[in-house]
Scaffold this motif. Structure first.
Motif, PDB file in Angstrom:
ATOM      1  N   ALA A 316       1.048  -1.433   0.097  1.00  0.00           N
ATOM      2  CA  ALA A 316       0.200   0.346   0.281  1.00  0.00           C
ATOM      3  C   ALA A 316       0.626   1.370  -0.144  1.00  0.00           C
ATOM      4  N   ASP A 317       1.738   1.577   0.906  1.00  0.00           N
ATOM      5  CA  ASP A 317       2.766   2.349   0.771  1.00  0.00           C
ATOM      6  C   ASP A 317       3.210   2.713  -0.583  1.00  0.00           C
ATOM      7  N   THR A 318       4.412   1.435  -1.211  1.00  0.00           N
ATOM      8  CA  THR A 318       4.683   1.659  -2.158  1.00  0.00           C
ATOM      9  C   THR A 318       3.508   2.398  -3.439  1.00  0.00           C
ATOM     10  N   SER A 319       2.306   2.042  -3.235  1.00  0.00           N
ATOM     11  CA  SER A 319       1.920   2.644  -4.284  1.00  0.00           C
ATOM     12  C   SER A 319       0.741   3.504  -3.821  1.00  0.00           C
ATOM     13  N   TYR A 320       0.961   4.132  -2.944  1.00  0.00           N
ATOM     14  CA  TYR A 320       0.691   5.875  -2.540  1.00  0.00           C
ATOM     15  C   TYR A 320       1.715   6.504  -2.715  1.00  0.00           C
ATOM     16  N   ASP A 321       2.848   6.205  -2.212  1.00  0.00           N
ATOM     17  CA  ASP A 321       4.222   7.402  -2.898  1.00  0.00           C
ATOM     18  C   ASP A 321       4.095   7.360  -4.316  1.00  0.00           C
ATOM     19  N   ALA A 322       4.288   6.249  -4.949  1.00  0.00           N
ATOM     20  CA  ALA A 322       4.471   6.798  -6.518  1.00  0.00           C
ATOM     21  C   ALA A 322       3.311   6.712  -6.984  1.00  0.00           C
ATOM     22  N   MET A 323       2.163   7.487  -6.719  1.00  0.00           N
ATOM     23  CA  MET A 323       1.012   8.310  -7.250  1.00  0.00           C
ATOM     24  C   MET A 323       1.288   9.350  -6.544  1.00  0.00           C
ATOM     25  N   LEU A 324       1.362   9.815  -5.525  1.00  0.00           N
ATOM     26  CA  LEU A 324       2.213  11.305  -4.440  1.00  0.00           C
ATOM     27  C   LEU A 324       3.205  11.866  -6.317  1.00  0.00           C
ATOM     28  N   ARG A 325       4.281  10.319  -6.323  1.00  0.00           N
ATOM     29  CA  ARG A 325       5.557  10.881  -6.846  1.00  0.00           C
ATOM     30  C   ARG A 325       5.086  11.737  -8.576  1.00  0.00           C
TER      31      ARG A 325
END
Ligand SMILES: [Zn+2]
Ligand SMILES: [Zn+2]
Length: 418
Positions: A316-325
């Protein structure tokens, strides 16, 4: 992606370790460095031991097949009963206030006392589940998505969703909203986008499973009971004014303040005790509900898909960070494609590491959910091999197309906040 393959040795056991510079280097033999940034947990050791014992015994019961169906075990009955009793408090205050007004005289005194009782009733009153201002998607906007939701709901035996709330969070949830308890499914884009079709079915079936098993009504009840306890604690705790008085030493202990302090101390202790009991009952019944919803997900989507879906949630964190980036530094890749790529790029070894972290933290990452590694283990121990709802790749893409427009709105709003 080709990354320079490096090998190092584990400083603890000497095992050869593959190094991928993008991820944590850890040892699969002895778990060295499996969690490089352990959470600072201030929970007392005795409480952790109690929780661990609860988690272990519950898992054993489920694994041995001692718990077959959702329903009312002792913990759940007690948690609900205690909550109902607590919710009788505002009702009692309301009735007292009304009775005072009607029967008690002189009127001026009865008005003052009734006002006090009615204020307590108002402050402690139960509240309906609410929806924050989310991007809502309705049936006519996304017929294919709702067709899938309905199929899953029917296979589970739950009420169909009234609406979908599209969010930028990395989770998927199911709430009952308003006094009619209308089911709303929350779809968090970063998690949803990274799921394979059958994993989507699994997560939806898990959520509808909570609806079917009546877990949401219990959690509504228990949640409101917690607010009653918090309200009581706030009412019967030392007010800032009292504290200031004591600090400045301007207080002489009159009979009145001594009495109110004793009342505060007694009520405070009782309330804290009740809240500890409620938490403990909730821990067991809540975790049990999660396992049973997982089992339901296995029956509807197939156990392997349900286990995979859980393993995806550790990303979940990985997905969220990728979206923000992707939102912060726009490129030719859309934010949602960036999420898709980020999730598929994560090597199996990194997923395995995160699952092991869930084992180390045991219950503490989120006490309402059992550790992920136990949930996947249970799914695979007693597998349901066939799936009752099958979502093909084409249809799954059609769902994404339907959500494109509202998703862009969600991303625009998030970008504006950044
Ligand atoms: Zn090692
Ligand atoms: Zn759940």
């Amino acid at each position: 992606m080709q990354s320079a393959e490096e090998i190092t040795r584990c400083p603890d056991c000497g095992q050869q370790i593959r190094v991928d510079r993008r991820y944590v280097t850890w040892c699969e033999k002895c778990d060295w460095n499996v969690d490089p940034t352990p959470l600072l947990d201030l929970t007392p050791a005795w409480r952790l031991r109690v929780e661990q014992r609860l988690v272990d015994s519950l898992y054993r019961e489920l694994e041995q097949g001692a718990i077959h169906r959702p329903g009312w075990d002792a913990a759940r009955i007690s948690a609900n009963l205690l909550s109902v009793l607590l919710l009788l408090l505002p009702l009692a205050a309301f009735l007292t206030g009304t009775a005072l007004l009607v029967f008690y005289r002189p009127l001026w005194l009865s008005i003052i006392l009734a006002l006090l009782a009615l204020t307590i009733a108002f402050v402690l009153r139960p509240r309906a589940g609410q929806l924050d201002d989310h991007q809502l998607v309705h049936r006519e906007q996304a017929p294919e998505l709702f067709a899938v939701l309905d199929e899953v709901a029917e296979a589970v035996g739950a009420r169909p969703a009234a609406a979908v709330a599209l969010t930028d969070e990395a989770n998927i949830w199911y709430h009952q909203v308003g006094w009619r308890f209308e089911p709303v499914v929350g779809i968090g884009l970063p998690l949803w986008i990274g799921l394979r079709p059958q994993e989507r079915v699994a997560i939806l079936a898990h959520e509808f499973g909570h609806g079917r098993h009546g877990d949401l009504r219990s959690s509504w009840l228990i949640g409101n009971a917690h607010s009653v306890l918090e309200g009581l604690l706030a009412t019967f705790s030392e007010s800032p004014l009292d504290q200031a008085r004591r600090e400045w030493g301007v207080e002489e202990l009159s009979g009145g303040t001594l009495f109110s302090r004793m009342v505060n101390a007694t009520v405070g202790a009782v309330v804290r005790g009740l809240s500890a009991v409620l938490n403990r009952l909730e821990l067991r019944s809540g975790q049990r509900n999660e396992y049973l919803a997982d089992r339901r997900a296995g029956e509807v989507a197939g156990s392997e898909a349900a286990a995979h879906a859980l393993e995806r949630t550790v990303l979940a964190d990985t997905s969220y960070d990728a979206m923000l980036r992707a939102l912060r530094f726009p490129s030719e890749l859309s934010p949602l494609d960036a999420v898709r790529r980020a999730v598929t790029e994560v090597p199996a070894r990194e997923i395995e590491r995160r699952l092991r972290v869930s084992r180390i933290h045991g219950t503490r990452t989120d006490a309402t959910h059992p550790p992920t590694y136990l949930r996947t283990k249970l799914l695979r121990t007693r597998p349901a091999t066939s799936a009752r709802v099958v979502l093909g790749t084409d249809r799954s893409r059609a769902l994404d197309r339907e959500l494109m427009e509202p998703a862009e709105q969600v991303l625009r709003e998030l970008k504006a906040e950044l």
